[in-house]
Motif scaffolding. Structure first.
Motif, PDB file in Angstrom:
ATOM      1  N   HIS A  94      48.328  73.645  64.262  1.00 24.42           N
ATOM      2  CA  HIS A  94      48.215  72.231  64.621  1.00 24.42           C
ATOM      3  C   HIS A  94      48.045  71.378  63.370  1.00 24.42           C
ATOM      4  CE1 HIS A  94      46.991  68.743  67.072  1.00 24.42           C
ATOM      5  NE2 HIS A  94      46.137  68.504  66.098  1.00 24.42           N
ATOM      6  N   GLY A  95      47.216  71.855  62.442  1.00 23.98           N
ATOM      7  CA  GLY A  95      46.973  71.100  61.220  1.00 23.98           C
ATOM      8  C   GLY A  95      48.224  70.902  60.393  1.00 23.98           C
ATOM      9  N   ILE A  96      48.997  71.961  60.224  1.00 27.15           N
ATOM     10  CA  ILE A  96      50.244  71.863  59.449  1.00 27.15           C
ATOM     11  C   ILE A  96      51.246  70.940  60.159  1.00 27.15           C
ATOM     12  CG2 ILE A  96      52.257  73.133  58.601  1.00 27.15           C
ATOM     13  CD1 ILE A  96      49.850  73.727  56.929  1.00 27.15           C
ATOM     14  N   ALA A  97      51.447  71.175  61.439  1.00 24.33           N
ATOM     15  CA  ALA A  97      52.471  70.417  62.167  1.00 24.33           C
ATOM     16  C   ALA A  97      52.138  68.931  62.220  1.00 24.33           C
ATOM     17  CB  ALA A  97      52.635  70.973  63.580  1.00 24.33           C
ATOM     18  N   THR A  98      50.891  68.591  62.507  1.00 25.10           N
ATOM     19  CA  THR A  98      50.542  67.175  62.600  1.00 25.10           C
ATOM     20  C   THR A  98      50.527  66.515  61.223  1.00 25.10           C
ATOM     21  OG1 THR A  98      48.186  67.764  62.611  1.00 25.10           O
ATOM     22  CG2 THR A  98      49.240  67.402  64.740  1.00 25.10           C
ATOM     23  N   GLY A  99      50.187  67.276  60.191  1.00 25.66           N
ATOM     24  CA  GLY A  99      50.268  66.732  58.838  1.00 25.66           C
ATOM     25  C   GLY A  99      51.697  66.379  58.466  1.00 25.66           C
ATOM     26  N   ILE A 100      52.624  67.264  58.794  1.00 27.33           N
ATOM     27  CA  ILE A 100      54.035  66.997  58.508  1.00 27.33           C
ATOM     28  C   ILE A 100      54.522  65.781  59.300  1.00 27.33           C
ATOM     29  CG2 ILE A 100      56.383  67.910  58.770  1.00 27.33           C
ATOM     30  CD1 ILE A 100      55.182  70.701  58.142  1.00 27.33           C
ATOM     31  N   GLU A 101      54.035  65.638  60.528  1.00 29.05           N
ATOM     32  CA  GLU A 101      54.431  64.491  61.350  1.00 29.05           C
ATOM     33  C   GLU A 101      54.090  63.160  60.682  1.00 29.05           C
ATOM     34  OE1 GLU A 101      55.897  63.901  64.351  1.00 29.05           O
ATOM     35  OE2 GLU A 101      56.487  65.996  64.567  1.00 29.05           O
ATOM     36  N   LEU A 102      53.016  63.136  59.904  1.00 23.15           N
ATOM     37  CA  LEU A 102      52.616  61.894  59.252  1.00 23.15           C
ATOM     38  C   LEU A 102      53.652  61.409  58.244  1.00 23.15           C
ATOM     39  CD1 LEU A 102      48.832  62.633  58.615  1.00 23.15           C
ATOM     40  CD2 LEU A 102      49.799  61.065  60.311  1.00 23.15           C
ATOM     41  N   VAL A 103      54.374  62.332  57.620  1.00 24.52           N
ATOM     42  CA  VAL A 103      55.359  61.945  56.600  1.00 24.52           C
ATOM     43  C   VAL A 103      56.797  62.135  57.074  1.00 24.52           C
ATOM     44  CG1 VAL A 103      53.774  62.373  54.688  1.00 24.52           C
ATOM     45  CG2 VAL A 103      55.238  64.231  55.494  1.00 24.52           C
ATOM     46  N   ALA A 104      56.961  62.893  58.162  1.00 21.44           N
ATOM     47  CA  ALA A 104      58.303  63.132  58.698  1.00 21.44           C
ATOM     48  C   ALA A 104      58.216  63.147  60.224  1.00 21.44           C
ATOM     49  CB  ALA A 104      58.858  64.459  58.175  1.00 21.44           C
ATOM     50  N   PRO A 105      58.078  61.980  60.846  1.00 19.18           N
ATOM     51  CA  PRO A 105      57.913  61.916  62.304  1.00 19.18           C
ATOM     52  C   PRO A 105      59.014  62.664  63.050  1.00 19.18           C
ATOM     53  CG  PRO A 105      57.505  59.776  61.320  1.00 19.18           C
ATOM     54  CD  PRO A 105      58.036  60.647  60.219  1.00 19.18           C
ATOM     55  N   GLY A 106      58.566  63.467  64.021  1.00 18.87           N
ATOM     56  CA  GLY A 106      59.499  64.243  64.826  1.00 18.87           C
ATOM     57  C   GLY A 106      59.883  65.573  64.237  1.00 18.87           C
ATOM     58  N   LYS A 107      59.396  65.885  63.017  1.00 17.44           N
ATOM     59  CA  LYS A 107      59.800  67.102  62.335  1.00 17.44           C
ATOM     60  C   LYS A 107      58.684  68.155  62.256  1.00 17.44           C
ATOM     61  CE  LYS A 107      63.968  65.760  61.042  1.00 17.44           C
ATOM     62  NZ  LYS A 107      65.198  66.473  61.464  1.00 17.44           N
ATOM     63  N   GLY A 108      57.501  67.827  62.777  1.00 15.91           N
ATOM     64  CA  GLY A 108      56.357  68.710  62.576  1.00 15.91           C
ATOM     65  C   GLY A 108      56.558  70.119  63.082  1.00 15.91           C
ATOM     66  N   ARG A 109      56.903  70.256  64.336  1.00 20.42           N
ATOM     67  CA  ARG A 109      57.075  71.591  64.921  1.00 20.42           C
ATOM     68  C   ARG A 109      58.266  72.317  64.318  1.00 20.42           C
ATOM     69  NH1 ARG A 109      52.490  73.573  66.781  1.00 20.42           N
ATOM     70  NH2 ARG A 109      51.272  71.771  67.437  1.00 20.42           N
ATOM     71  N   GLU A 110      59.310  71.579  64.033  1.00 14.90           N
ATOM     72  CA  GLU A 110      60.506  72.186  63.436  1.00 14.90           C
ATOM     73  C   GLU A 110      60.196  72.775  62.063  1.00 14.90           C
ATOM     74  OE1 GLU A 110      64.670  70.584  61.450  1.00 14.90           O
ATOM     75  OE2 GLU A 110      63.771  69.432  63.087  1.00 14.90           O
ATOM     76  N   LEU A 111      59.446  72.023  61.259  1.00 18.76           N
ATOM     77  CA  LEU A 111      59.166  72.468  59.894  1.00 18.76           C
ATOM     78  C   LEU A 111      58.005  73.457  59.811  1.00 18.76           C
ATOM     79  CD1 LEU A 111      59.603  69.437  57.490  1.00 18.76           C
ATOM     80  CD2 LEU A 111      61.036  71.438  57.770  1.00 18.76           C
ATOM     81  N   LEU A 112      57.226  73.581  60.879  1.00 26.35           N
ATOM     82  CA  LEU A 112      56.090  74.496  60.859  1.00 26.35           C
ATOM     83  C   LEU A 112      56.528  75.923  60.559  1.00 26.35           C
ATOM     84  CD1 LEU A 112      53.119  75.259  61.383  1.00 26.35           C
ATOM     85  CD2 LEU A 112      53.681  75.368  63.825  1.00 26.35           C
TER      86      LEU A 112
END
Length: 225
Positions: free
Chosen positions: A20-38
């Protein structure tokens, strides 16, 4: 040698919701990409840790995100790569964590963290856990990242722990169950993600930390029976 009984834990993924921490962090800089980039991030991090065993974990977060973004052809500016380092103190603790740790303490177990992070990160994370640990070994202390054996060996030697009085609990099969198995340490696999790896590597497999004290006691007795 210590007569204390010890339960050691991996922290991120076992006690704290790392994904959750990684995915939501990525969402802050790349909205919509969190789960994909996890999953992309997850593939790169062990490689960064293996290549740079002396790198602080906060820097591992930055370097791994850079590699994941490059693979995904995601255009980020330099300061955006700091997002995971900045957010890690706020990653959520799993809802079953604090009760499980308190019950183990009440049952007379000493608690320790064997964590693939640095001292600053774990110091900030402890405020979220709200539990006093009796010992902590970071990658900064051991000089390497799990699945290398350094954490386990450092803990054993520095505290005089014997393996008949030690149970290791962790979510990661790769980082924890495999090396603990090779070292002959009693172990409980917290398979939060319903992974399909061979469960026989562990002395017990649980979906979460519910009734962990009973599980640890059972494993300890079986291991020494």
């Amino acid at each position: 040698m210590s007569e204390k009984r010890w339960v050691t834990f991996d922290c991120f993924g076992t006690l704290v919701d790392w994904r959750h921490g990684i995915a939501t962090g990525i969402e802050l800089v790349a909205p919509g990409k969190g789960r994909e980039l996890l999953d992309v991030y997850n593939r790169h991090e062990p490689q960064v840790q293996s290549e740079h065993p002396g790198m602080r974990y906060s820097d591992v977060l930055v370097e791994t995100l850079k590699r994941a973004a490059a693979e995904a052809k995601l255009d980020l500016v330099e300061d955006q790569f700091q997002v995971l380092r900045a957010a890690i103190p706020f990653w959520p603790v799993f809802p079953d964590t604090q009760q499980a740790l308190r019950e183990l303490q009440e049952a007379g177990w000493n608690l320790a963290l064997l964590t693939n992070c640095d001292r600053v990160v774990i110091g900030e994370t402890q405020r979220r856990l709200q539990i006093q640990f009796d010992a902590i070994v970071t990658a900064e202390d051991s000089g390497a990242y799990k699945p290398a054996h350094n954490h386990f060996e450092y803990f054993e030697k520095s505290l005089g722990v014997t393996r008949d009085r030690w149970v290791h609990v962790a979510q990661s099969y790769f980082h924890d169950m495999v090396p603990a198995g090779r070292l002959g340490i009693a172990r409980v696999w917290i398979n939060r993600l319903d992974e399909k790896d061979d469960p026989s590597i562990a002395h017990a497999v649980r979906r979460d930390l519910t009734d962990l004290a009973a599980t640890v006691n059972e494993v300890h007795e079986k291991f020494n029976g």
